[in-house]
Every structure is written in C-alpha cells, then in structure tokens.
Scaffold this motif. Sequence first.
Motif, PDB file in Angstrom:
ATOM      1  N   ARG A 140       0.823  -1.215   0.000  1.00  0.00           N
ATOM      2  CA  ARG A 140       0.000   0.000   0.000  1.00  0.00           C
ATOM      3  C   ARG A 140       0.854   1.260   0.000  1.00  0.00           C
ATOM      4  NH1 ARG A 140      -4.103   3.215   1.045  1.00  0.00           N
ATOM      5  NH2 ARG A 140      -4.002   4.707   2.749  1.00  0.00           N
ATOM      6  N   ARG A 141       1.844   1.321   0.891  1.00  0.00           N
ATOM      7  CA  ARG A 141       2.572   2.569   1.077  1.00  0.00           C
ATOM      8  C   ARG A 141       3.715   2.756   0.085  1.00  0.00           C
ATOM      9  NH1 ARG A 141       0.937   5.292   5.283  1.00  0.00           N
ATOM     10  NH2 ARG A 141      -0.402   4.271   6.828  1.00  0.00           N
ATOM     11  N   VAL A 142       4.369   1.663  -0.281  1.00  0.00           N
ATOM     12  CA  VAL A 142       5.514   1.782  -1.191  1.00  0.00           C
ATOM     13  C   VAL A 142       5.074   1.743  -2.650  1.00  0.00           C
ATOM     14  CG1 VAL A 142       7.710   0.736  -1.877  1.00  0.00           C
ATOM     15  CG2 VAL A 142       7.031   0.725   0.527  1.00  0.00           C
ATOM     16  N   VAL A 143       4.041   0.952  -2.942  1.00  0.00           N
ATOM     17  CA  VAL A 143       3.643   0.745  -4.335  1.00  0.00           C
ATOM     18  C   VAL A 143       2.377   1.527  -4.682  1.00  0.00           C
ATOM     19  CG1 VAL A 143       2.964  -0.969  -6.043  1.00  0.00           C
ATOM     20  CG2 VAL A 143       4.736  -1.517  -4.370  1.00  0.00           C
ATOM     21  N   ASN A 144       1.263   1.219  -4.020  1.00  0.00           N
ATOM     22  CA  ASN A 144      -0.022   1.763  -4.451  1.00  0.00           C
ATOM     23  C   ASN A 144      -0.085   3.283  -4.390  1.00  0.00           C
ATOM     24  OD1 ASN A 144      -0.799  -0.841  -4.840  1.00  0.00           O
ATOM     25  ND2 ASN A 144      -2.205  -0.949  -3.107  1.00  0.00           N
ATOM     26  N   LEU A 145       0.478   3.887  -3.334  1.00  0.00           N
ATOM     27  CA  LEU A 145       0.396   5.334  -3.199  1.00  0.00           C
ATOM     28  C   LEU A 145       1.175   6.063  -4.288  1.00  0.00           C
ATOM     29  CD1 LEU A 145       0.614   5.803   0.684  1.00  0.00           C
ATOM     30  CD2 LEU A 145      -1.400   5.907  -0.794  1.00  0.00           C
ATOM     31  N   ARG A 146       2.147   5.376  -4.892  1.00  0.00           N
ATOM     32  CA  ARG A 146       2.929   6.000  -5.965  1.00  0.00           C
ATOM     33  C   ARG A 146       2.384   5.659  -7.342  1.00  0.00           C
ATOM     34  NH1 ARG A 146       4.522   8.240  -9.539  1.00  0.00           N
ATOM     35  NH2 ARG A 146       6.627   8.924 -10.130  1.00  0.00           N
ATOM     36  N   ILE A 147       1.894   4.451  -7.517  1.00  0.00           N
ATOM     37  CA  ILE A 147       1.539   3.972  -8.849  1.00  0.00           C
ATOM     38  C   ILE A 147       0.079   4.239  -9.195  1.00  0.00           C
ATOM     39  CG2 ILE A 147       1.430   1.922 -10.315  1.00  0.00           C
ATOM     40  CD1 ILE A 147       4.248   2.891  -9.604  1.00  0.00           C
ATOM     41  N   LYS A 148      -0.808   4.085  -8.209  1.00  0.00           N
ATOM     42  CA  LYS A 148      -2.231   4.184  -8.492  1.00  0.00           C
ATOM     43  C   LYS A 148      -2.770   5.562  -8.133  1.00  0.00           C
ATOM     44  CE  LYS A 148      -3.007  -0.744  -7.672  1.00  0.00           C
ATOM     45  NZ  LYS A 148      -3.779  -1.747  -6.910  1.00  0.00           N
ATOM     46  N   GLY A 149      -3.713   6.034  -8.915  1.00  0.00           N
ATOM     47  CA  GLY A 149      -4.330   7.318  -8.642  1.00  0.00           C
ATOM     48  C   GLY A 149      -5.194   7.754  -9.810  1.00  0.00           C
ATOM     49  N   ASN A 150      -5.964   8.799  -9.604  1.00  0.00           N
ATOM     50  CA  ASN A 150      -6.828   9.306 -10.670  1.00  0.00           C
ATOM     51  C   ASN A 150      -5.996   9.792 -11.847  1.00  0.00           C
ATOM     52  OD1 ASN A 150      -9.095   8.835  -9.090  1.00  0.00           O
ATOM     53  ND2 ASN A 150      -9.058  10.886  -8.194  1.00  0.00           N
ATOM     54  N   SER A 151      -6.398   9.380 -13.036  1.00  0.00           N
ATOM     55  CA  SER A 151      -5.766   9.819 -14.295  1.00  0.00           C
ATOM     56  C   SER A 151      -4.290   9.444 -14.384  1.00  0.00           C
ATOM     57  CB  SER A 151      -5.923  11.342 -14.471  1.00  0.00           C
ATOM     58  OG  SER A 151      -7.290  11.703 -14.470  1.00  0.00           O
ATOM     59  N   ILE A 152      -3.882   8.366 -13.710  1.00  0.00           N
ATOM     60  CA  ILE A 152      -2.504   7.884 -13.803  1.00  0.00           C
ATOM     61  C   ILE A 152      -2.493   6.623 -14.651  1.00  0.00           C
ATOM     62  CG2 ILE A 152      -0.537   6.933 -12.537  1.00  0.00           C
ATOM     63  CD1 ILE A 152      -1.251   8.672 -10.203  1.00  0.00           C
ATOM     64  N   TYR A 153      -1.706   6.633 -15.715  1.00  0.00           N
ATOM     65  CA  TYR A 153      -1.573   5.484 -16.604  1.00  0.00           C
ATOM     66  C   TYR A 153      -0.090   5.226 -16.848  1.00  0.00           C
ATOM     67  CZ  TYR A 153      -6.455   6.678 -17.445  1.00  0.00           C
ATOM     68  OH  TYR A 153      -7.768   6.969 -17.266  1.00  0.00           O
ATOM     69  N   LEU A 155       3.003   2.780 -18.955  1.00  0.00           N
ATOM     70  CA  LEU A 155       3.482   1.720 -19.823  1.00  0.00           C
ATOM     71  C   LEU A 155       4.142   0.664 -18.944  1.00  0.00           C
ATOM     72  CD1 LEU A 155       5.081   3.788 -22.722  1.00  0.00           C
ATOM     73  CD2 LEU A 155       2.873   2.611 -22.727  1.00  0.00           C
ATOM     74  N   ALA A 156       4.050  -0.600 -19.353  1.00  0.00           N
ATOM     75  CA  ALA A 156       4.562  -1.687 -18.509  1.00  0.00           C
ATOM     76  C   ALA A 156       6.031  -1.509 -18.192  1.00  0.00           C
ATOM     77  CB  ALA A 156       4.326  -3.029 -19.206  1.00  0.00           C
ATOM     78  N   GLU A 157       6.846  -1.145 -19.202  1.00  0.00           N
ATOM     79  CA  GLU A 157       8.285  -1.021 -18.948  1.00  0.00           C
ATOM     80  C   GLU A 157       8.595   0.144 -18.015  1.00  0.00           C
ATOM     81  OE1 GLU A 157       7.420   0.799 -23.073  1.00  0.00           O
ATOM     82  OE2 GLU A 157       6.806  -0.925 -21.849  1.00  0.00           O
ATOM     83  N   ASN A 158       7.788   1.209 -18.074  1.00  0.00           N
ATOM     84  CA  ASN A 158       8.037   2.361 -17.205  1.00  0.00           C
ATOM     85  C   ASN A 158       7.628   2.080 -15.762  1.00  0.00           C
ATOM     86  OD1 ASN A 158       9.011   3.765 -19.389  1.00  0.00           O
ATOM     87  ND2 ASN A 158       7.096   4.859 -19.780  1.00  0.00           N
ATOM     88  N   VAL A 159       6.506   1.412 -15.570  1.00  0.00           N
ATOM     89  CA  VAL A 159       6.067   1.159 -14.203  1.00  0.00           C
ATOM     90  C   VAL A 159       7.017   0.183 -13.510  1.00  0.00           C
ATOM     91  CG1 VAL A 159       4.509  -0.804 -14.625  1.00  0.00           C
ATOM     92  CG2 VAL A 159       4.005   0.782 -12.796  1.00  0.00           C
ATOM     93  N   GLU A 160       7.598  -0.756 -14.248  1.00  0.00           N
ATOM     94  CA  GLU A 160       8.571  -1.664 -13.645  1.00  0.00           C
ATOM     95  C   GLU A 160       9.801  -0.901 -13.152  1.00  0.00           C
ATOM     96  OE1 GLU A 160       9.412  -4.727 -16.411  1.00  0.00           O
ATOM     97  OE2 GLU A 160       7.425  -5.625 -16.298  1.00  0.00           O
ATOM     98  N   ALA A 161      10.238   0.080 -13.943  1.00  0.00           N
ATOM     99  CA  ALA A 161      11.399   0.876 -13.534  1.00  0.00           C
ATOM    100  C   ALA A 161      11.095   1.696 -12.286  1.00  0.00           C
ATOM    101  CB  ALA A 161      11.818   1.794 -14.677  1.00  0.00           C
ATOM    102  N   ILE A 162       9.925   2.331 -12.255  1.00  0.00           N
ATOM    103  CA  ILE A 162       9.551   3.139 -11.101  1.00  0.00           C
ATOM    104  C   ILE A 162       9.392   2.272  -9.859  1.00  0.00           C
ATOM    105  CG2 ILE A 162       7.699   4.542 -10.122  1.00  0.00           C
ATOM    106  CD1 ILE A 162       9.496   6.066 -11.984  1.00  0.00           C
TER     107      ILE A 162
END
Length: 208
Positions: A140-153, A155-162
């Motif tokens: 929740r705190r390390v992944v979801n709060l950074r990756i998920k949110g309104n109007s956030i999309y 690319l698979a390769e970019n999200v893996e890097a982040i």
Amino acid sequence: LTQEIEAALRQRPDLGLVKLADGARDNWTYLSAALPKGIELIDFYHAANQLSDAVKLRRWSQKRRTRWLNRQRHLLRRGDIDAVIRALEELRLLRCAGRNARAVGTHLGYFLNNHERFAYPKVHRLGFPMGSGAMEGAIRRVVNLRIKGNSIYWLAENVEAILLLRCAPCSPSASPGSAWPPGCSHRSSFRWWRRRTPEPSSARMKRA
C-alpha cells in the motif's frame, strides 16, 4: 511470479522460501504446485480469526469467550495445532446443535485441512514473519500510493522501472546486478540512483 522466485533463488541459493497465505484452497493449489519447495504457512492472524468466529457461536459470557480465545491463540502460536483441534471438537460437542454445530465444524475443517501449515515456532526461529500484514502494508505505502491514482496510466516497462526505484530504499542489499535482468534498459538509471542515494544509517554503522 514463479519465474521471478526461481531466478532469485538461483542468484541466492542460501535464501529460504516461506509461502504465506490464508486458508483458501485456491491459494494452496497454486502455491504448492507452481512454486519451488518451501515452508507453507497459514497467516497467524487469519487462523486466529477463525478461532474468534468459532467461539462467538457459543452462548458464553464475553469473559469466558476471551479466556478461551486467548488460550487457543497461545497454543496456536506455540504450534500445538492438535490441542487447538481438540478444543474446537469440544466446542462443537458442548451444547452446540444445528446451524451452530455445522459452523463450528467448518472452522474445525479449516485447521484439519491445513494441519501441516501452522509451524509458527519454526518460522519464528528462522526470523520470518507469521503474518502478511507487513507485506500488505508495504504494497500500500511503497507501491499503491505512488503507482495508483486518478488519471494515472503507465506503460509496462516504465512502471517496472519506477517500482524498482521505489522499492530499492527498502532493500539496502539491492544491487544493479541482482535487481535488473541482463540487457534491461533501466540498469543505468539504477546505477545513477545508487550513486546519488546515501546509505541507510544502519549500513553506515555496520561498515564503520
């Protein structure tokens, strides 16, 4: 997931594997068949919740229920699953009838079907957690709060890097060689992050 775990164990064969989940049958169908061999463990707090739901079916005072539950949690943490099963069998037989008896029987089946998955003393000695709360909180705190949110999309390769850069501070032992697969385009970014990020205080103390 299977490939990632196998790759990690090839790089670090000294690591132990603990498969931690609740008692759902589908979880263990996958974990037992698809993943490498390791310790299979029912989340302690899921198991304790089964005991709590079972004792609520008895028309006892709150004090007596609490005393029974604390006793069974202690036995469960100690790994004495046979004693817990006997207590549930007694709970089902003592003036429990009809729907309540069947419900207690369901909770009893939970422990009978997972009899070998309550090795909490062994896991404690090895230094592994007995529950998944820390991992769920980290997601929740390390992944979801950074990756998920309104109007956030992403690319698979970019999200893996982040995700890797986000998780790296939580794992001081991470290294570019172990973190990225060969040929990954983000290896140089990770090296840049390692050069610019100070070591955790605990690592500096150990090195000193």
